[in-house]
Design a protein around this motif. Sequence first.
Motif, PDB file in Angstrom:
ATOM      1  N   PHE A  14       0.872  -1.173   0.000  1.00 18.34           N
ATOM      2  CA  PHE A  14       0.000   0.000   0.000  1.00 18.34           C
ATOM      3  C   PHE A  14       0.906   1.218   0.000  1.00 18.34           C
ATOM      4  N   SER A  15       0.808   2.051  -1.039  1.00 19.39           N
ATOM      5  CA  SER A  15       1.714   3.186  -1.194  1.00 19.39           C
ATOM      6  C   SER A  15       0.946   4.500  -1.222  1.00 19.39           C
ATOM      7  N   ILE A  16       1.520   5.505  -0.573  1.00 21.50           N
ATOM      8  CA  ILE A  16       0.961   6.851  -0.571  1.00 21.50           C
ATOM      9  C   ILE A  16       2.009   7.786  -1.150  1.00 21.50           C
ATOM     10  N   ASP A  17       1.631   8.524  -2.175  1.00 16.39           N
ATOM     11  CA  ASP A  17       2.544   9.407  -2.898  1.00 16.39           C
ATOM     12  C   ASP A  17       2.013  10.834  -2.780  1.00 16.39           C
ATOM     13  N   ILE A  18       2.721  11.679  -2.018  1.00 19.81           N
ATOM     14  CA  ILE A  18       2.263  13.045  -1.748  1.00 19.81           C
ATOM     15  C   ILE A  18       3.344  14.042  -2.149  1.00 19.81           C
ATOM     16  N   THR A  19       2.966  14.990  -2.999  1.00 15.80           N
ATOM     17  CA  THR A  19       3.866  16.069  -3.397  1.00 15.80           C
ATOM     18  C   THR A  19       3.318  17.386  -2.874  1.00 15.80           C
ATOM     19  N   THR A  20       4.140  18.104  -2.126  1.00 15.84           N
ATOM     20  CA  THR A  20       3.725  19.390  -1.563  1.00 15.84           C
ATOM     21  C   THR A  20       4.614  20.504  -2.110  1.00 15.84           C
ATOM     22  N   SER A  21       3.980  21.613  -2.424  1.00 15.84           N
ATOM     23  CA  SER A  21       4.706  22.813  -2.820  1.00 15.84           C
ATOM     24  C   SER A  21       4.098  23.985  -2.049  1.00 15.84           C
ATOM     25  N   THR A  22       4.543  25.182  -2.344  1.00 15.80           N
ATOM     26  CA  THR A  22       4.003  26.347  -1.630  1.00 15.80           C
ATOM     27  C   THR A  22       2.561  26.629  -2.019  1.00 15.80           C
ATOM     28  N   SER A  36       0.244  24.015  -3.623  1.00 12.46           N
ATOM     29  CA  SER A  36      -0.698  22.911  -3.748  1.00 12.46           C
ATOM     30  C   SER A  36      -0.149  21.616  -3.159  1.00 12.46           C
ATOM     31  N   THR A  37      -1.068  20.657  -3.029  1.00 16.54           N
ATOM     32  CA  THR A  37      -0.717  19.310  -2.584  1.00 16.54           C
ATOM     33  C   THR A  37      -1.350  18.300  -3.533  1.00 16.54           C
ATOM     34  N   LEU A  38      -0.545  17.369  -4.026  1.00 17.40           N
ATOM     35  CA  LEU A  38      -1.019  16.306  -4.904  1.00 17.40           C
ATOM     36  C   LEU A  38      -0.867  14.977  -4.187  1.00 17.40           C
ATOM     37  N   ARG A  39      -1.946  14.161  -4.203  1.00 12.20           N
ATOM     38  CA  ARG A  39      -1.904  12.885  -3.494  1.00 12.20           C
ATOM     39  C   ARG A  39      -2.418  11.760  -4.385  1.00 12.20           C
ATOM     40  N   SER A  40      -1.674  10.666  -4.387  1.00 12.22           N
ATOM     41  CA  SER A  40      -2.096   9.443  -5.052  1.00 12.22           C
ATOM     42  C   SER A  40      -1.855   8.279  -4.107  1.00 12.22           C
ATOM     43  N   VAL A  41      -2.710   7.267  -4.230  1.00 11.21           N
ATOM     44  CA  VAL A  41      -2.605   6.075  -3.383  1.00 11.21           C
ATOM     45  C   VAL A  41      -2.648   4.849  -4.281  1.00 11.21           C
ATOM     46  N   ARG A  76      -8.263  14.672  -5.907  1.00  7.37           N
ATOM     47  CA  ARG A  76      -8.308  16.043  -6.416  1.00  7.37           C
ATOM     48  C   ARG A  76      -7.194  16.867  -5.780  1.00  7.37           C
ATOM     49  N   PRO A  77      -6.505  17.686  -6.564  1.00  2.08           N
ATOM     50  CA  PRO A  77      -5.472  18.547  -5.974  1.00  2.08           C
ATOM     51  C   PRO A  77      -6.097  19.483  -4.940  1.00  2.08           C
ATOM     52  N   SER A  78      -5.333  19.803  -3.925  1.00  4.30           N
ATOM     53  CA  SER A  78      -5.799  20.748  -2.907  1.00  4.30           C
ATOM     54  C   SER A  78      -4.784  21.862  -2.760  1.00  4.30           C
ATOM     55  N   SER A  79      -5.231  23.012  -2.291  1.00  6.44           N
ATOM     56  CA  SER A  79      -4.315  24.134  -2.073  1.00  6.44           C
ATOM     57  C   SER A  79      -3.534  23.905  -0.788  1.00  6.44           C
ATOM     58  N   SER A  80      -2.470  24.667  -0.624  1.00 12.12           N
ATOM     59  CA  SER A  80      -1.622  24.516   0.553  1.00 12.12           C
ATOM     60  C   SER A  80      -2.336  24.902   1.838  1.00 12.12           C
ATOM     61  N   VAL A  81      -3.426  25.676   1.737  1.00 19.30           N
ATOM     62  CA  VAL A  81      -4.168  26.100   2.928  1.00 19.30           C
ATOM     63  C   VAL A  81      -5.434  25.268   3.133  1.00 19.30           C
ATOM     64  N   ASP A  82      -5.749  24.393   2.170  1.00 27.06           N
ATOM     65  CA  ASP A  82      -6.944  23.558   2.253  1.00 27.06           C
ATOM     66  C   ASP A  82      -6.521  22.099   2.267  1.00 27.06           C
ATOM     67  N   GLN A  83      -6.024  21.658   3.403  1.00 24.38           N
ATOM     68  CA  GLN A  83      -5.499  20.312   3.532  1.00 24.38           C
ATOM     69  C   GLN A  83      -6.610  19.355   3.973  1.00 24.38           C
ATOM     70  N   ARG A  84      -7.018  18.455   3.072  1.00 23.38           N
ATOM     71  CA  ARG A  84      -8.037  17.465   3.395  1.00 23.38           C
ATOM     72  C   ARG A  84      -7.396  16.284   4.114  1.00 23.38           C
TER      73      ARG A  84
END
Length: 228
Positions: free
Chosen positions: A118-126, A128-133, A166-174
């Motif tokens: 089970f893998s979680i792939d998270i990329t964060t920048s100033t 946005s945040t991108l997440r895949s599982v 869905r991509p999220s903003s850096s201030v809207d962390q789900r």
Amino acid sequence: MSTIQTDVVFIDTLHLSADIGPDCWGKTRPQPVQVSVYLHLRPSFLNASGTSDNVLDSVHYGHLCKAISTQVGGASFSGVEKFVSVVSQEAYTLAGQVAQAVRVVVDLPKQILLAENFSIDITTSTSSTLRSVFVRDLILPVLIGVNPPEREAKQKVITNIAFHERPSSSVDQRSLLDYPAIVAEIVKSIEQSSYLTLEKFVLEIVRAACLASDDVDRVTGSRLPDEE
């Protein structure tokens, strides 16, 4: 991050143990964690160390490895999101202003009972945040096929499922979705059904995964019939 042209310093598969929440048996205890970290740096930043041949002109990957191991190895976290947050912060702290984004990939082989990994792939920048599982090598007993013998006994089918949120903003962390529960529902549904083709089987898995949450943007699925 594949579409962004940056210099990259990365650590590939650091083996640790940490308490990141319940494992596949529902027990909260330390479990094996494999973490890879990709530091996306300002374009051409590594030219300096390439010219000088001095690690001080780069991001010291040895220090990054030690910092991550010290902070998260053997520690307890409220969930894998917090684990990733701590790892990302260590990477940003070490790289400073030259870091444009940090990608963290966490493998949890003890998270899904019927899956190999089970893998979680998270990329964060100033911004946005991108997440895949990824659920890898999920074993499902399935009644599948068009021939009479295939309609009488279930076969073991190995399946891979990739969830892209869905991509999220850096201030809207789900919060991360409850993927063990989602996979459990998919397994329950598939085991109670029968199919004539593998194509239909994969389509039903993808449909169920997409409908699991509005936060799921897209899903890909693949199957590998058991060769034994």
